[in-house]
Write a protein that holds these residues in place. Sequence first.
Motif, PDB file in Angstrom:
ATOM      1  N   LEU A  45       0.865  -1.178   0.000  1.00 47.10           N
ATOM      2  CA  LEU A  45       0.000   0.000   0.000  1.00 47.10           C
ATOM      3  C   LEU A  45       0.900   1.226   0.000  1.00 47.10           C
ATOM      4  CD1 LEU A  45      -2.604  -1.064   2.706  1.00 47.10           C
ATOM      5  CD2 LEU A  45      -3.066  -0.792   0.266  1.00 47.10           C
ATOM      6  N   LEU A  46       0.850   1.998  -1.073  1.00 42.33           N
ATOM      7  CA  LEU A  46       1.677   3.190  -1.205  1.00 42.33           C
ATOM      8  C   LEU A  46       0.783   4.395  -1.475  1.00 42.33           C
ATOM      9  CD1 LEU A  46       4.483   1.823  -3.581  1.00 42.33           C
ATOM     10  CD2 LEU A  46       4.465   1.824  -1.077  1.00 42.33           C
ATOM     11  N   CYS A  47       1.230   5.548  -1.017  1.00 46.27           N
ATOM     12  CA  CYS A  47       0.505   6.782  -1.321  1.00 46.27           C
ATOM     13  C   CYS A  47       1.466   7.951  -1.182  1.00 46.27           C
ATOM     14  CB  CYS A  47      -0.692   6.969  -0.390  1.00 46.27           C
ATOM     15  SG  CYS A  47      -1.679   8.448  -0.759  1.00 46.27           S
ATOM     16  N   ASN A  48       1.434   8.862  -2.159  1.00 41.40           N
ATOM     17  CA  ASN A  48       2.145  10.124  -1.988  1.00 41.40           C
ATOM     18  C   ASN A  48       1.239  11.274  -2.388  1.00 41.40           C
ATOM     19  OD1 ASN A  48       2.190  10.055  -4.803  1.00 41.40           O
ATOM     20  ND2 ASN A  48       4.393   9.815  -4.962  1.00 41.40           N
ATOM     21  N   GLY A  49       1.231  12.299  -1.552  1.00 39.75           N
ATOM     22  CA  GLY A  49       0.538  13.528  -1.883  1.00 39.75           C
ATOM     23  C   GLY A  49       1.413  14.446  -2.703  1.00 39.75           C
ATOM     24  N   ALA A  50       0.922  15.640  -2.902  1.00 32.14           N
ATOM     25  CA  ALA A  50       1.604  16.585  -3.791  1.00 32.14           C
ATOM     26  C   ALA A  50       3.015  16.920  -3.324  1.00 32.14           C
ATOM     27  CB  ALA A  50       0.767  17.862  -3.908  1.00 32.14           C
ATOM     28  N   GLU A  51       3.233  16.919  -2.006  1.00 36.51           N
ATOM     29  CA  GLU A  51       4.553  17.296  -1.497  1.00 36.51           C
ATOM     30  C   GLU A  51       5.566  16.157  -1.587  1.00 36.51           C
ATOM     31  OE1 GLU A  51       5.268  20.412  -0.678  1.00 36.51           O
ATOM     32  OE2 GLU A  51       3.223  20.823  -1.350  1.00 36.51           O
ATOM     33  N   ARG A  52       5.122  14.951  -1.902  1.00 38.04           N
ATOM     34  CA  ARG A  52       6.033  13.791  -1.931  1.00 38.04           C
ATOM     35  C   ARG A  52       5.975  13.073  -3.271  1.00 38.04           C
ATOM     36  NH1 ARG A  52       4.597   9.719   1.217  1.00 38.04           N
ATOM     37  NH2 ARG A  52       6.722   9.073   1.667  1.00 38.04           N
ATOM     38  N   SER A  53       5.569  13.788  -4.317  1.00 32.67           N
ATOM     39  CA  SER A  53       5.319  13.133  -5.606  1.00 32.67           C
ATOM     40  C   SER A  53       6.597  12.708  -6.313  1.00 32.67           C
ATOM     41  CB  SER A  53       4.498  14.043  -6.520  1.00 32.67           C
ATOM     42  OG  SER A  53       5.148  15.289  -6.709  1.00 32.67           O
ATOM     43  N   GLY A  54       7.749  13.083  -5.786  1.00 32.85           N
ATOM     44  CA  GLY A  54       8.995  12.653  -6.401  1.00 32.85           C
ATOM     45  C   GLY A  54       9.418  11.247  -6.024  1.00 32.85           C
TER      46      GLY A  54
END
Length: 378
Positions: free
Chosen positions: A202-211
């Motif tokens: 299960l992975l998730c990144n928001g706008a601040e971690r999109s790299g």
Amino acid sequence: MNTVTQQTQQAQQTHQVSNLVDAAAPGNPADRAVKRRRVLDILDAAGRESLLLTTNTALTWYLDGSRVHISLAGDPVAAMLVDRDGDHLVTFNNEAARIAAEELPDGVALHAVPWHGQLHAAASMLAPGGKPLSEADVADELRTARQQFLPGESSRYARLCADAAAAMTDVLAEATPETTEFAVASALAARIVAMGAEPLVLLCNGAERSGFRHPLPTPAPIGRRAMAVVCARRNGLVANVTRWVRFDAGTPAELDAEARIAAVEADIFDATVPGARLDGIFAEIREAYVRHGFGPDQWTLHHQGGPAGYAGRDPRATPATEDLVVPNQTFTWNPSGPEVKIEDTVQLTGAGIAVLSVDPRWPAAVVNGIRRPLTLEL
């Protein structure tokens, strides 16, 4: 309330019906007979009388969907000895009753050892001379035996992949910019477990971690744009799905990158044909990144996927992987670039690439004749 959210309740009822179907006893007799013949062919080629299966990948494939684990991070609680006379599943005494009642296919003999016993040694002692082949001895041959999917497992895989895609829609359609990455992951976990599967990734990144390309979730809010990834296992099979959600129309750079990564994937699909070698497809992946403006080094920054099924990748494709592609084989390719990625589980059919992880509620565009997911805009 958006249209996707309005459709969620009906979709969840459909999932429940699908899950009841998948709750049936494991072991399609016709498929299992073919798998046994494939293993006997391996024994014939090696000039041996028996084979010991010990990994989750091999056991769930050969048993056609039986659950042989307790901890997702632990070793299987069973081992299988296949010989010319039959199939012998050895497990610990504290697991035997449950396995016999819920996981044992017809025609498999069950043996129990003390919970503190030596599982593999006990299974090996059932072999003539106590010296069976090990999986490591025939790892390539076993992988080849798993490649061509049979009708029963193809049907189960399609249902799993569709359910996983629907879970993504259910969760992301309800997200807001204030939703945290942990909340997205926990909601996905709940839906995956409710459909009778296990959330392996299960992975998730928001706008601040999109790299980050493998973003373990954090307490951070997802903000204006987010990616979610799930790898869900049911009946031993693993569905792999990536989706994006956005709370505005997207920047020109984002829209351009999303279109270009879909074009890279389309080139990979075109190269995935019977008789192709994985190293040859990998060479096409490298060229596709250059063709579509990502540069020659993009492939070095993340793995590109490969055959899928009873492992997340079986195996990951690399420049040195020489496995041949066969009809009815399943794949998850996952090309990615800076802040962009596309990923679904597909099967190579007689008509070409069929996408298995599809939810009709999710927005899509046709790319080179195949419907591919867009970013969900809320």
